[in-house]
Design an enzyme around this catalytic site. Sequence first.
Site, PDB file in Angstrom:
ATOM      1  N   LYS A  98       0.834  -1.211   0.000  1.00 10.80           N
ATOM      2  CA  LYS A  98       0.000   0.000   0.000  1.00 10.80           C
ATOM      3  C   LYS A  98       0.866   1.258   0.000  1.00 10.80           C
ATOM      4  O   LYS A  98       0.519   2.268  -0.620  1.00 10.80           O
ATOM      5  CB  LYS A  98      -0.937   0.022   1.212  1.00 10.80           C
ATOM      6  CG  LYS A  98      -2.342  -0.415   0.899  1.00 10.80           C
ATOM      7  CD  LYS A  98      -2.578  -1.885   0.757  1.00 10.80           C
ATOM      8  CE  LYS A  98      -2.399  -2.561  -0.523  1.00 10.80           C
ATOM      9  NZ  LYS A  98      -2.444  -4.015  -0.457  1.00 10.80           N
ATOM     10  N   GLY A 153       8.657 -21.843  15.987  1.00  7.72           N
ATOM     11  CA  GLY A 153       7.851 -22.635  16.918  1.00  7.72           C
ATOM     12  C   GLY A 153       7.406 -23.943  16.290  1.00  7.72           C
ATOM     13  O   GLY A 153       7.173 -24.019  15.083  1.00  7.72           O
ATOM     14  N   GLY A 162       0.314 -14.334 -13.316  1.00  4.56           N
ATOM     15  CA  GLY A 162      -0.849 -14.314 -12.424  1.00  4.56           C
ATOM     16  C   GLY A 162      -1.471 -12.921 -12.373  1.00  4.56           C
ATOM     17  O   GLY A 162      -0.845 -11.985 -11.892  1.00  4.56           O
ATOM     18  N   VAL A 176      -4.767 -10.824  -7.221  1.00  5.56           N
ATOM     19  CA  VAL A 176      -4.699  -9.631  -6.371  1.00  5.56           C
ATOM     20  C   VAL A 176      -3.287  -9.031  -6.363  1.00  5.56           C
ATOM     21  O   VAL A 176      -3.097  -7.842  -6.636  1.00  5.56           O
ATOM     22  CB  VAL A 176      -5.120  -9.997  -4.929  1.00  5.56           C
ATOM     23  CG1 VAL A 176      -5.133  -8.774  -4.056  1.00  5.56           C
ATOM     24  CG2 VAL A 176      -6.475 -10.665  -4.922  1.00  5.56           C
ATOM     25  N   ALA A 206       3.235 -14.320  -9.153  1.00  6.08           N
ATOM     26  CA  ALA A 206       2.155 -14.079  -8.172  1.00  6.08           C
ATOM     27  C   ALA A 206       1.017 -15.037  -8.483  1.00  6.08           C
ATOM     28  O   ALA A 206      -0.042 -14.637  -8.962  1.00  6.08           O
ATOM     29  CB  ALA A 206       1.691 -12.627  -8.250  1.00  6.08           C
ATOM     30  N   ARG A 247      -0.827 -18.350  -2.896  1.00  4.48           N
ATOM     31  CA  ARG A 247      -0.031 -18.663  -1.712  1.00  4.48           C
ATOM     32  C   ARG A 247      -0.491 -20.000  -1.139  1.00  4.48           C
ATOM     33  O   ARG A 247      -1.607 -20.437  -1.403  1.00  4.48           O
ATOM     34  CB  ARG A 247      -0.194 -17.551  -0.657  1.00  4.48           C
ATOM     35  CG  ARG A 247       0.311 -16.198  -1.158  1.00  4.48           C
ATOM     36  CD  ARG A 247       0.115 -15.101  -0.108  1.00  4.48           C
ATOM     37  NE  ARG A 247       0.889 -15.310   1.097  1.00  4.48           N
ATOM     38  CZ  ARG A 247       2.158 -14.947   1.249  1.00  4.48           C
ATOM     39  NH1 ARG A 247       2.805 -14.340   0.272  1.00  4.48           N
ATOM     40  NH2 ARG A 247       2.796 -15.166   2.384  1.00  4.48           N
ATOM     41  N   HIS A 294     -24.092  14.758   1.933  1.00  5.85           N
ATOM     42  CA  HIS A 294     -23.901  15.251   0.565  1.00  5.85           C
ATOM     43  C   HIS A 294     -22.908  16.405   0.590  1.00  5.85           C
ATOM     44  O   HIS A 294     -23.021  17.261   1.461  1.00  5.85           O
ATOM     45  CB  HIS A 294     -25.221  15.747  -0.007  1.00  5.85           C
ATOM     46  CG  HIS A 294     -25.069  16.395  -1.347  1.00  5.85           C
ATOM     47  ND1 HIS A 294     -24.856  15.662  -2.501  1.00  5.85           N
ATOM     48  CD2 HIS A 294     -25.058  17.708  -1.714  1.00  5.85           C
ATOM     49  CE1 HIS A 294     -24.756  16.499  -3.518  1.00  5.85           C
ATOM     50  NE2 HIS A 294     -24.861  17.748  -3.075  1.00  5.85           N
TER      51      HIS A 294
END
Length: 474
Positions: A58, A122, A187, A190, A276, A279, A451
């Site tokens: 972004k 982990g 791809g 998105v 892309a 995932r 408005h």
Amino acid sequence: MSDKYDVVVVGAGPAGYVAAIRCAQLGLRTACVDKWSDAEGKPSLGGTCLNTGCIPSKALLDSSEKYWQAKNELGIHGITVEDASMDVGKMLARKDTIVETLTKGIAGLFKANKVDAFHGTGKLLAGKKVEINGPDGVTVLQADNVILAVGSIPMSIPVAVVDNEYILDNEGALAIPEVPGHLGVIGAGVIGLELGSVWKRLGSEVTLLEALDTFLPAVDEQLSREAQRAFGKTQGMAIKLGARVTGSSIHGGKVKVEYSDKDGEQSIEVDRLIVAVGRRPATENIADADAGLELDERGFIQVDDHCKTAIPGVYAIGDAVRGPMLAHKGSEEGVAVAEIIAGQAGHVNYDTIPWVIYTHPEIAWVGITEQEAKESGIEYKTGFFPFAATGRALAMHEQGGRVKMIADAKTDQVLGVHILGPHASELIAEAVLAMEYSASSEDIARTIHAHPTLSEAIHEAALSVDDRAIHKVN
Ligand code: NAD
């Protein structure tokens, strides 16, 4: 420090860190384990979203949009910008500062909420133990409850192996040091569209190679057609549908991409290639074999409607489980699971998860598309309203796109709202709230909208469901 916790969360992305904070708010002694390190090897909380996903993309989308406006659009407002130029290094540094601010912010929130953060990888062991393999060796925590929030990683394809110099995944695509002359993207989903937009605005020729014959099949067809025209014809991105990549090779600083489409074997030469293609869950080695964790054939952790795995006291949330790979979906699951652990009635309404694609115009939607309504035999009615007919959009020189509303023909309950247009990502919140409260289109039509605002397009789309929009001929 005792190593016994009420809850140990594995993963500090938007699913895991939110779960950990909510657990701590509810009085549970909570630890959160994450392995992400920044370029200097220091722990960096926030997962893919903050480090190499939603937030940095972004930042680049905003920088590139401002540059594009300075070059191409400000003249309309009477503003002359001579010799606008882009310092890519500065743009990338700004993005890095934003990421650093936010990831440090999570560390601050952990401290304030008394969540113990552990740096390392982990792994779930039998008996609700979590082993942490970190820079200082191996630690084992005992937990009453474990929340696995391990996220997802980019899918790789053998025909375009990522080296993050010429062939890039989403991480490499956020750090291209100079504007590529020709950028290829495999791809047109998105990530492909968002990152393609960034570099297109900065001056690259952009070619998107999409295996499917349909453009954005998850989007309402009417809007995806309009979006395809906007990104293709108007903005000049070459969107090649039905294009299956068959190979790639790097020669002399260029990537040759081979693909096949309805016209046969083709190839293009690009300076950089972004892969892309989706995932997959990051669940390799997430649990010891005798822990009893069940994965499906695609690697997703198997959970029920309340994110419970087959092991009592072990939950899984976010991209590693079924459902859309969206940060806010993971966060809501994190909150719900924390509340369930604390004995409350945590719940996620999977029918009202908003989707956003941060292109220009933006695409955002919630609920079902018209094609889904048709397929499921629901009797429905639709209303739509173009932004070009709102004063605010015109004043902003943002007249592309529309709002489309789908409502049940009998009950008038809103079933879906689809927005292609300016600030669609913000506007969709009204539709999500309306659907969360099972609103009818009449409820929205009777709601006073300020408005002049872009939100009037939602109001008018709701009026249009009943053929009574004021500012268009119904
Ligand atoms: P995606 O599923 O949106 O798009 C991948 C596209 O690649 C699909 O259209 C697919 O048909 C195509 N494809 C797959 N293999 C191909 C091949 N060999 N050749 C040509 N095309 C091929 O996935 P993505 O864009 O990689 O994003 C990954 C995930 O991240 C998604 O689930 C998405 O929801 C999430 N994400 C969300 C946002 C957001 O909310 N704005 C932003 C970025 C990523």
